[in-house]
Design an enzyme around this catalytic site. Structure first.
Site, PDB file in Angstrom:
ATOM      1  N   CYS A 161      64.095   2.934 -20.228  1.00  0.00           N
ATOM      2  CA  CYS A 161      64.063   2.305 -18.898  1.00  0.00           C
ATOM      3  C   CYS A 161      63.313   3.177 -17.897  1.00  0.00           C
ATOM      4  O   CYS A 161      62.952   2.717 -16.819  1.00  0.00           O
ATOM      5  CB  CYS A 161      65.455   2.074 -18.340  1.00  0.00           C
ATOM      6  SG  CYS A 161      66.663   1.540 -19.504  1.00  0.00           S
TER       7      CYS A 161
ATOM      8  N   CYS B   1      69.364   3.617  -9.070  1.00  0.00           N
ATOM      9  CA  CYS B   1      69.275   5.078  -9.147  1.00  0.00           C
ATOM     10  C   CYS B   1      70.482   5.737  -8.489  1.00  0.00           C
ATOM     11  O   CYS B   1      70.948   6.789  -8.923  1.00  0.00           O
ATOM     12  CB  CYS B   1      67.991   5.582  -8.491  1.00  0.00           C
ATOM     13  SG  CYS B   1      66.519   5.081  -9.383  1.00  0.00           S
TER      14      CYS B   1
END
Lengths: 385, 171
Positions: B47, B121
């Site tokens: 990813c 994130c």
């Protein structure tokens, strides 16, 4: 800090000579090309002249050049124009494209796949389409083959002449997207056996908002835009004369300077490639020889692309990546994946595209700062090498 | 995100706040801790984001566990590196109890905001911390609080899902 632009494949600045040529067409020679009076005829004359210049650049006839608003529009017109022109009940329902086309081809083909079958031809690890693969995929119901002339991402130049020859023999229309190659390498639609060709103004130091589609004489397309019947009925809309005049001037300059400029850029490009590959665990994407003079594309192991681009930007150097993050699609580049790179490998790519205003000093600056940046990113990463 | 602010730094970082860019440029507390008491590893290189957090835990005068030192190693985009750095700032010197209260919103706020598409994130940073603390509990053979166990299970589950999703690409 003087900024360094190394993203000419994304877009180019308008050349001052081009801008100067365009200037009168905004407020003085502003006429509508469809008007009968002198203002209109003045604009029409400029349009005709521009058409001639662009036709000359690719060895076409002026009546085969359709001006559009962008390369995306040209590609859409080529695909949909041909697809919609199939007579009712026609069994022709198959389109072939390469697996590394620009998004506007990919998406157009995807959209057409509601009524058409689309075959994507694979590429080898350098991004080359094997013409034999195209030949093998052509079926009785194939209407169109489209393979880009040169890749926007990795710069690989395809064997268009050979693919075109096969399509001509098989009586299938052949389209090529030459957005990245026009003005950088020679194009001859006759020699290259091309039926339809897309090109763009803003990639060759012309303004944004102008593109063209070459349509070989005799090929019938259905327009996307219906209206006043401009551009031979294929692109109704009041003609964007200033942009087209600029496009033509840009093409004229490219034609004149192509040979010398190509040599200059190849020298700079190869210096860059040689130096960058000295960085440990770095690789070149694309073909070493069949490659646009202005394109270099690398991937660095254990380096993430967006971080790389941003650290370069902080140093005043503008490049791009095919990677997920930069484009805000959280997917790895399908072009690099088509070359056989794994997703984690395609996250760490760097595209450097040089141009007319690139100097050796600028390349030296990139060569100077890049190793440190790569090292810094690797230092932060758990995968130190 | 205030457009006015981003202009100041004059980079393509229009996407990111000045605080994100500053943190990205000079991240704090990166590197390894040798003999760490807990290590949290989250993310997936497929990813494009991998985050490892190391913690050193000691007891304070009140006999509470507190995070004396914390370091990170991250492979990822600007947001991943910034959230890694900021979580080390947020956590350093805090008790484990306090540290586990930190949410993704705290992370985002401390960075002056994140683009929505990069919110994951901030989740990654919080998850890495949870995993590091979980690892500490495991290693020190302490009883794992129910809340922590649950968080760990969720992280593990989503990790498995992602790994499965990318299996086809790995081949």
């Amino acid at each position: 800090m003087k900024k360094i632009y190394l993203d000419y494949a994304a877009t180019t600045p308008v050349d001052k000579r081009v801008l100067k040529e365009m200037q009168p067409y905004f407020s003085e020679k502003f006429g509508n090309t469809m008007s009968l009076h002198s203002f209109g005829q003045e604009a029409k004359f400029a349009l005709d002249q521009s058409r001639q210049v662009l036709a000359d650049l690719i060895n076409a006839n002026p009546n085969e050049i359709i001006f559009t608003g962008s390369a995306t529009e040209s590609n859409n017109l080529a695909f949909k124009g041909l697809a919609f022109n199939m007579p009712k009940g026609s069994r022709a329902r198959h389109i072939i494209i390469s697996s590394i086309e620009h998004a506007c081809i990919m998406e157009t083909a995807k959209w057409l796949s509601r009524g058409f079958r689309v075959t994507k031809i694979p590429v080898d690890k350098y991004g080359m389409v094997n013409p034999k693969d195209v030949e093998r995929e052509i079926r009785p119901d194939t209407i169109l083959v489209s393979v880009m002339h040169a890749s926007n991402e990795i710069g690989t130049i395809q064997n268009i002449t050979e693919i075109g020859k096969i399509c001509r023999e098989k009586k299938v229309y052949f389209h090529t997207d030459a957005s990245q190659s026009l003005g950088k390498i020679p194009i001859d639609v006759k020699k290259m056996n091309v039926d339809l060709l897309t090109a763009s103004s803003h990639k060759i130091y012309g303004p944004k908002g102008a593109g063209l589609l070459y349509v070989r004489e005799g090929i019938k397309l259905v327009p996307l835009l219906h209206g006043g019947g401009q551009e031979n009925g294929l692109r109704s809309s009041t003609v964007n004369v200033p942009a087209i005049v600029g496009f033509a001037k840009a093409a004229e300059i490219c034609k004149k300077e192509m040979a010398a400029e190509g040599k200059r850029l190849i020298k700079l490009r190869d210096k860059l490639i040689r130096s960058v590959l000295k960085i440990s665990n770095s690789h070149l994407n694309g073909h070493s020889k069949n490659r646009l003079p202005n394109n270099a594309n690398f991937w660095f192991e254990f380096v993430e692309g967006e971080s790389l681009i941003m650290r370069l930007d902080l140093e005043g150097i503008a490049c791009s990546t095919g990677s997920a993050c930069s484009s805000f699609k959280l997917e790895p580049s399908y072009v690099l994946m088509a070359l056989g790179l794994k997703p984690q490998e395609s996250h760490g790519s760097l595209r450097v595209s040089l141009g007319r205003f690139t100097t050796e000093k600028e390349i030296d600056q990139l060569i100077k700062v890049l190793p440190g940046i790569v090292k810094k990113i690797r230092d932060i990463s758990p995968y130190k090498k | 995100m205030a457009k006015k602010n981003t202009k100041k730094i004059n980079t393509c970082a229009g996407l990111y706040t000045p605080k994100v860019m500053e943190t990205f440029k000079n991240p704090h507390n990166y590197g390894k801790i040798k003999n760490a008491d807990g290590i949290g590893k989250v993310g997936n290189i497929v990813c494009g984001d991998v985050m490892w957090l190391y913690i050193k835990v000691v007891q304070n005068k009140k006999k509470e566990d507190f995070i004396k030192d914390i370091k990170f190693e991250t492979f990822g985009c600007v947001a991943a590196i910034s959230t890694s750095s900021i979580i080390t700032d947020l956590v350093k010197g805090k008790t484990i109890k306090e540290a586990l209260k930190i949410t993704k919103d705290n992370v985002i706020e401390s960075l002056g905001g994140l683009p929505k598409i990069k919110y994951h994130c901030s989740v990654l940073a919080v998850d890495a911390l949870v995993e590091a603390v979980y690892d500490y509990f495991l290693k020190s053979k302490k009883e794992i609080p129910a809340g922590l166990e649950k968080k760990h299970e969720i992280i593990k589950k989503s990790k498995d899902i992602i790994e499965k999703r990318y299996e086809k690409w790995e081949k």
